[in-house]
Design a protein around this motif. Structure first.
Motif, short mmCIF file in Angstrom:
data_model
loop_
_atom_site.label_atom_id
_atom_site.label_comp_id
_atom_site.label_asym_id
_atom_site.label_seq_id
_atom_site.Cartn_x
_atom_site.Cartn_y
_atom_site.Cartn_z
N GLY A 61 0.80 -1.23 0.00
CA GLY A 61 0.00 0.00 0.00
C GLY A 61 0.83 1.27 0.00
O GLY A 61 0.34 2.34 -0.37
N THR A 72 -0.92 2.49 -5.22
CA THR A 72 -1.87 3.43 -5.80
C THR A 72 -1.29 4.81 -6.07
O THR A 72 -1.95 5.65 -6.68
CB THR A 72 -3.11 3.59 -4.88
N THR A 119 -5.81 -5.43 4.99
CA THR A 119 -6.42 -4.28 4.31
C THR A 119 -6.25 -3.02 5.13
O THR A 119 -6.00 -1.93 4.58
CB THR A 119 -7.92 -4.55 4.06
N PHE A 172 -2.82 -1.80 4.50
CA PHE A 172 -2.75 -1.19 3.17
C PHE A 172 -3.26 0.24 3.22
O PHE A 172 -2.63 1.17 2.69
CB PHE A 172 -3.58 -2.03 2.19
N MET A 213 -1.24 3.80 2.69
CA MET A 213 -1.70 4.76 1.69
C MET A 213 -1.85 6.16 2.28
O MET A 213 -1.40 7.16 1.70
CB MET A 213 -3.06 4.33 1.12
N ASN A 230 -5.57 1.50 -10.25
CA ASN A 230 -4.37 1.55 -9.43
C ASN A 230 -3.27 2.34 -10.13
O ASN A 230 -2.53 3.11 -9.50
CB ASN A 230 -3.86 0.14 -9.13
N ASN A 265 -4.26 10.07 -2.86
CA ASN A 265 -4.22 8.78 -2.16
C ASN A 265 -5.28 8.69 -1.07
O ASN A 265 -5.81 7.61 -0.80
CB ASN A 265 -2.84 8.56 -1.55
N SER A 311 -8.02 5.81 -1.06
CA SER A 311 -8.08 4.88 0.08
C SER A 311 -9.52 4.51 0.42
O SER A 311 -9.77 3.47 1.04
CB SER A 311 -7.40 5.49 1.31
N GLN A 313 -10.37 1.02 -0.76
CA GLN A 313 -10.01 -0.10 0.10
C GLN A 313 -10.95 -0.21 1.30
O GLN A 313 -11.29 -1.30 1.74
CB GLN A 313 -8.56 0.03 0.58
#
Length: 431
Positions: A19, A23, A143, A146, A150, A230, A256, A260, A263
């Motif tokens: 992460g 991205t 997750t 991640f 981010m 991405n 970002n 986010s 996610q």
């Protein structure tokens, strides 16, 4: 309880490493004049995934315990990622050196996605715990990791800099050391898999069955959408800073943070899947996923990070991502599980991942790059900027180019959805 906490930390760091840059890497590459090569950086993840997980998996099965192999892979991935950051920091960037280091880094990172699961399952079984019940809550923290990485990249202002790769490398070294402290995973003493077995080549016999062949083909077509946002959502949102009338907005400076939300949506949408499967069945859930990809791209084409309506549309795009990503991946996995013989079930799941994250994501990234090059990058010329901003007429052209590109991707997803409805005749029962 102790082992659950240990594995939660491992999963958090496992995905934080990814992460930190996944991205936002496109934003950096776009800013240093490598906009025409962004697709390759995302495509190479799919290319190495075609063989590296199988090769590393065989080594872990036969000779090196999984937790040590996991540590080694993370360490090597971190070293090469630091190398990519070094070459990315140079005033004149050598694309070949940069791309080589990055490729070697992801070649060692991608196998860790499976290895980390193997380590977790083994450790839980050693403690007599039910992996089906215990592992999912642990995996959720992957997750979370991640997302945290981010947001750190965003608010530490790494997203337009090579520093994001150094950040990832530091996390990778920490994780490598941590993996060496995890419970030992003994190598297999039984029959070892061949490379053909590890690659799941036997399961390719499923293509002889019409319904499975159609399903895997559509898995590849849908997989072509996986890495597009991405790779290009970051440059798209951040790029508004260089357009007349849009500079300095919060959204354009915090791409970002906006992304986010995708996610976060993914985490929440997992909870909706049992309800949708029970009510609509596997085929309709897969179709819902395809239509969600249409909305994902369409909202990006209509949105911008600088007006209230534009931000609402971008947020809507992020929210539907959870449906687009999770609904097909999970329902597709269930379809494979239900429709294949137990003797090749694991290999069949491997083919499913190979078609989506391997062939599909690789082809999709490269084709998306061609679309972006034609509609957006062909109009970019820093020499025409005045105080870092393109003049109004050119700004309008660039904005329209981005919109048209997203609409092309939305149109592709819509065509796939329509063809899936017509071609995939499998009669199913609601789960």
């Amino acid at each position: 309880m102790y082992i659950k906490t240990r594995l939660t930390v491992m999963n958090f760091l496992q995905f934080a490493v990814w992460g930190a840059y996944l991205t936002s890497m496109g934003t950096f590459l776009f800013g240093v004049g490598l906009a025409e090569h962004i697709g390759w950086f995302y495509a190479v993840q799919g290319i190495v995934s075609l063989f590296m997980p199988a090769v590393i998996g065989i080594i872990a099965d036969r000779w090196v315990s999984a937790q040590k192999m996991l540590a080694l892979c993370h360490f090597l991935a971190a070293v090469f990622m630091a190398g990519a950051a070094y070459y990315g920091s140079q005033q004149t960037i050598c694309f070949c050196s940069l791309f080589t280091c990055y490729t070697l880094s992801v070649a060692f990172y991608m196998p860790t996605l499976a290895l980390s699961n193997s380590v977790a399952y083994t450790a839980l079984r050693q403690q007599g715990l039910d992996t089906v019940k215990v592992f999912p809550p642990i995996r959720v923290f992957g997750t979370v990791g991640f997302i945290c990485a981010m947001l750190t990249t965003n608010f530490a202002h790494f997203q337009g800099s090579y520093t994001q790769w150094y950040f990832s490398a530091v996390l990778g070294v920490i994780l490598a050391g941590y993996c060496l402290t995890l419970p030992n995973c003994p190598v297999s003493q039984g029959e070892s898999k061949t490379l053909a077995d590890a690659l799941g080549l036997k399961a390719f016999a499923l293509f002889k069955q019409k319904k499975m062949a159609i399903f895997f083909i559509f898995s590849m077509l849908l997989g072509m959408s996986l890495q597009v946002t991405n790779g290009f959502a970051g440059p798209f949102i951040t790029g508004f800073n260089s357009l007349d009338g849009f500079t300095g907005s919060w959204g354009a400076n915090n791409a970002n943070a906006l992304i986010s939300l995708s996610q976060m949506s993914e985490t929440l949408c997992i909870l909706l899947i049992p309800f949708f499967l029970k009510r609509y069945g596997i085929k309709k859930v897969m179709l819902i996923s395809m239509l969600a990809w249409v909305l994902r791209f369409g909202f990006l084409g209509l949105g911008n990070p600088s007006t209230a309506l534009g931000i609402v549309l971008l947020v809507a795009s992020m929210i539907v991502y959870g449906v687009a990503f999770d609904f097909f991946n999970i329902s597709g996995s269930l379809f494979v599980d239900q429709e294949t013989d137990p003797s090749i079930r694991s290999s069949a799941q491997g083919v499913f991942i190979l078609m989506t994250n391997g062939f599909g994501a690789t082809i999709g990234s490269l084709l998306a790059q061609k679309v972006i090059n034609a509609l957006v990058n062909s109009h970019l010329n820093p020499a025409l900027m005045v105080d870092g901003v393109y003049p109004p007429a050119l700004s309008q052209t660039i904005m329209q180019g981005w919109s048209h590109a997203w609409f092309v991707f939305a149109g592709f997803a819509l065509v796939v959805a329509i063809l899936f409805t017509v071609c995939f005749k499998y009669e199913h029962k609601a789960a």
